[in-house]
Scaffold this active site. Structure first.
Site, PDB file in Angstrom:
ATOM      1  N   GLU A   6       0.826  -1.217   0.000  1.00 21.51           N
ATOM      2  CA  GLU A   6       0.000   0.000   0.000  1.00 21.51           C
ATOM      3  C   GLU A   6       0.854   1.258   0.000  1.00 21.51           C
ATOM      4  OE1 GLU A   6      -2.899   0.117   3.133  1.00 21.51           O
ATOM      5  OE2 GLU A   6      -4.359  -1.006   1.966  1.00 21.51           O
ATOM      6  N   HIS A  16       8.814 -26.644  -1.274  1.00 14.98           N
ATOM      7  CA  HIS A  16       8.239 -27.813  -1.948  1.00 14.98           C
ATOM      8  C   HIS A  16       7.080 -27.429  -2.866  1.00 14.98           C
ATOM      9  CE1 HIS A  16      10.682 -30.536   0.556  1.00 14.98           C
ATOM     10  NE2 HIS A  16      10.658 -29.470   1.344  1.00 14.98           N
ATOM     11  N   LYS A  30     -13.889  -0.489  -4.091  1.00 13.41           N
ATOM     12  CA  LYS A  30     -14.959  -0.152  -3.146  1.00 13.41           C
ATOM     13  C   LYS A  30     -16.122   0.513  -3.869  1.00 13.41           C
ATOM     14  CE  LYS A  30     -12.161   0.533   0.995  1.00 13.41           C
ATOM     15  NZ  LYS A  30     -11.618   1.537   1.892  1.00 13.41           N
TER      16      LYS A  30
HETATM   17  O1  PA5 Z   1      -3.908   0.957   5.471  1.00 12.51           O
HETATM   18  C1  PA5 Z   1      -5.072   1.282   5.321  1.00 12.51           C
HETATM   19  O2  PA5 Z   1      -5.460   2.434   5.533  1.00 12.51           O
HETATM   20  C2  PA5 Z   1      -6.141   0.274   4.932  1.00 12.51           C
HETATM   21  O3  PA5 Z   1      -5.673  -0.931   4.510  1.00 12.51           O
HETATM   22  C3  PA5 Z   1      -7.064   0.069   6.111  1.00 12.51           C
HETATM   23  O4  PA5 Z   1      -6.319  -0.392   7.193  1.00 12.51           O
HETATM   24  C4  PA5 Z   1      -8.209  -0.889   5.814  1.00 12.51           C
HETATM   25  O5  PA5 Z   1      -8.844  -0.547   4.617  1.00 12.51           O
HETATM   26  C5  PA5 Z   1      -9.228  -0.826   6.946  1.00 12.51           C
HETATM   27  O6  PA5 Z   1      -9.699   0.462   7.081  1.00 12.51           O
HETATM   28  P1  PA5 Z   1     -10.509   0.947   8.339  1.00 12.51           P
HETATM   29  O7  PA5 Z   1      -9.661   0.784   9.545  1.00 12.51           O
HETATM   30  O8  PA5 Z   1     -10.823   2.374   8.045  1.00 12.51           O
HETATM   31  O9  PA5 Z   1     -11.756   0.090   8.420  1.00 12.51           O
END
Ligand code: PA5
Length: 437
Positions: A277, A298, A412
């Site tokens: 990310e 393996h 999303k």
């Molecule tokens: O790193 C990030 O911001 C995302 O991966 C969030 O952790 C994930 O989408 C969960 O989001 P939230 O905590 O707002 O539900």
């Protein structure tokens, strides 16, 4: 206390020399400075830098909030991504927990049915975690679990067994927590989800599981000290960032994190989110992959040894095992294994690691070796911060913003359109026109 982590770059020297690293030092130093002085891209999200110290103020309150859960037989930690992986990584690495269960990290009804079958709603608590407070997966899971517990014990009693970890003021979860009177903990605005393991997001469930969150923070504090220097022989986090950046420039586009302990499987998952990310944007970044060895030798071993040479490998080795097993002697020795009798399994594993690293290097797969003294709360805290700082430096070297994640919105929006959410009607029609409905 000496650093519990060491870094060995000997097996990348064919491609990246000490001179290459030294010549990148000024750029790495600038990247580090821009993080510490909050002058680079994404500087609104640098709360994680001081988190090891800042979070200490909350340890008392977190431990206090964890206490009532000792009367629960089980506690479900509801969250996804950064609101899930650091918790699971830490608890699994430290030995697991019979008490903590997980939900809201996918949408599988089969998993959910099995979970509900396993737990007693009269003896279950819930920690619901969502920074935005609007993520679909945990929101759906929380609604199911909350309804299920309320039905069994009544709304009033259920309220005392639910804690929400979310934004200080925004989001549906915050609104619901206020309206229902749940105890809440705040995820700071300036800490992104994947950097939040040392906030109440990670600290509360880890404390409920019975692990020592003070030691976790102490380890991270030590790493914070060790990662301030621009000297690339002293600052191993910056050195790791430099090495992987240079390998990327030499055409390595995938980094495979390899552990030799399945207990670290979710540490790799946490690492993948952190790097994927943070770096994967504007067409840049190493693709983070992982393998659990020797198991995956393996299945994936062939590719690692002889497949496309766009890979680099980072081995995460743990030196000391908590408990060991000795290979017994067998008088018949039909499988010819007596040459190993009396040897510890940890020693056998170590030879497998050394043999694998050498074979991979010889097969054209450069190997970075990270060695952690042992698995403990302190060392995990150290490791998390080490990787976070290296990630911040790596993203800055790439010239991208390591702290946003604009790309996660695309799926999303489509999902909301397909689910018929209000406000997404135009996209629903567009998808239908493409034959997606
Ligand atoms: O790193 C990030 O911001 C995302 O991966 C969030 O952790 C994930 O989408 C969960 O989001 P939230 O905590 O707002 O539900």
């Amino acid at each position: 206390m000496p650093s519990p982590l060491s870094l060995d770059l000997a097996y990348i020297s064919d491609l990246v020399s000490e001179a290459d690293i030294a010549s990148l030092a000024p750029q790495v130093g600038d990247a580090l400075k821009s993080l510490l002085n909050k002058t680079g891209r994404g500087s609104d999200y640098l709360g994680w830098i001081n988190l090891p110290l800042d979070a200490e103020k909350q340890v008392g309150a977190i431990k206090k909030a964890a206490k009532p859960f000792s009367s629960c037989e089980s506690v479900v930690s509801v969250g996804i991504g950064g609101s899930y992986l650091g918790i699971k990584a830490t608890i699994e690495a430290l030995g697991g927990s019979d008490k903590i269960h997980y939900a809201g990290h996918h949408l599988s009804p089969t998993y959910f049915q099995n979970l509900l079958k396993q737990l007693n709603p009269k003896k279950t608590g819930i920690v619901v975690i969502s920074k935005s407070g609007t993520t679909t997966e945990p929101a759906v899971a929380f609604r199911v679990l909350k309804t299920w517990v309320e039905k069994a014990v009544g709304k009033k009693k259920a309220r005392g067994r639910i804690v929400a970890v979310t934004d200080e003021s925004k989001g549906a979860l915050k609104g619901m927590a206020d309206a229902e009177g749940y105890k809440t903990f705040v995820i700071p605005d300036d800490v992104g989800g994947r950097y939040s393991v040392l906030t109440p997001v990670g600290l509360l469930p880890i404390a409920i599981a019975g692990y020592d969150i003070s030691k976790l923070l102490k380890g991270a504090q030590a790493a914070a000290k060790d990662t301030q220097s621009s000297n690339l022989t002293e600052n191993l986090s910056a050195r790791y960032a430099a090495a992987r950046f240079l390998l990327n420039q030499k055409g390595k586009t995938t980094e495979v994190l390899a552990n030799f302990k399945p207990e670290l499987h979710y540490v790799s998952e946490w690492w993948k989110q952190l790097y994927g990310e943070s770096e994967g944007k504007e067409g840049k970044g190493l693709f983070p992959a992982s393998v659990d060895l020797t198991t995956d030798l393996h299945s994936m071993g062939q590719y690692l040894q002889e497949g496309k040479r766009n890979l680099m490998e980072t081995i995460l080795w743990v030196k000391k095992e908590d408990r060991d097993i000795v290979v017994p002697r067998d008088k018949d020795d039909r499988e010819g294994l007596n040459f190993l009798s009396g040897k510890k399994l940890s020693w056998v594993n170590e030879q497998a690691m050394k043999g694998t690293a050498a074979a991979h290097r010889d097969g054209g797969l450069p190997v970075i070796r990270l060695t952690l003294d042992e698995i403990s709360e302190y060392n995990l805290g150290y490791l998390y911060y080490f990787f976070e700082m290296a990630c911040g430096i790596s993203g800055t070297l790439l010239g991208i913003n390591p702290f946003d994640q604009p790309g996660v919105e695309a799926y999303k929006k489509n999902m909301f359109a397909l689910l018929g959410k209000k406000g997404f009607e135009k996209l629903t029609a567009e998808l239908k026109a493409k034959g997606i409905s």
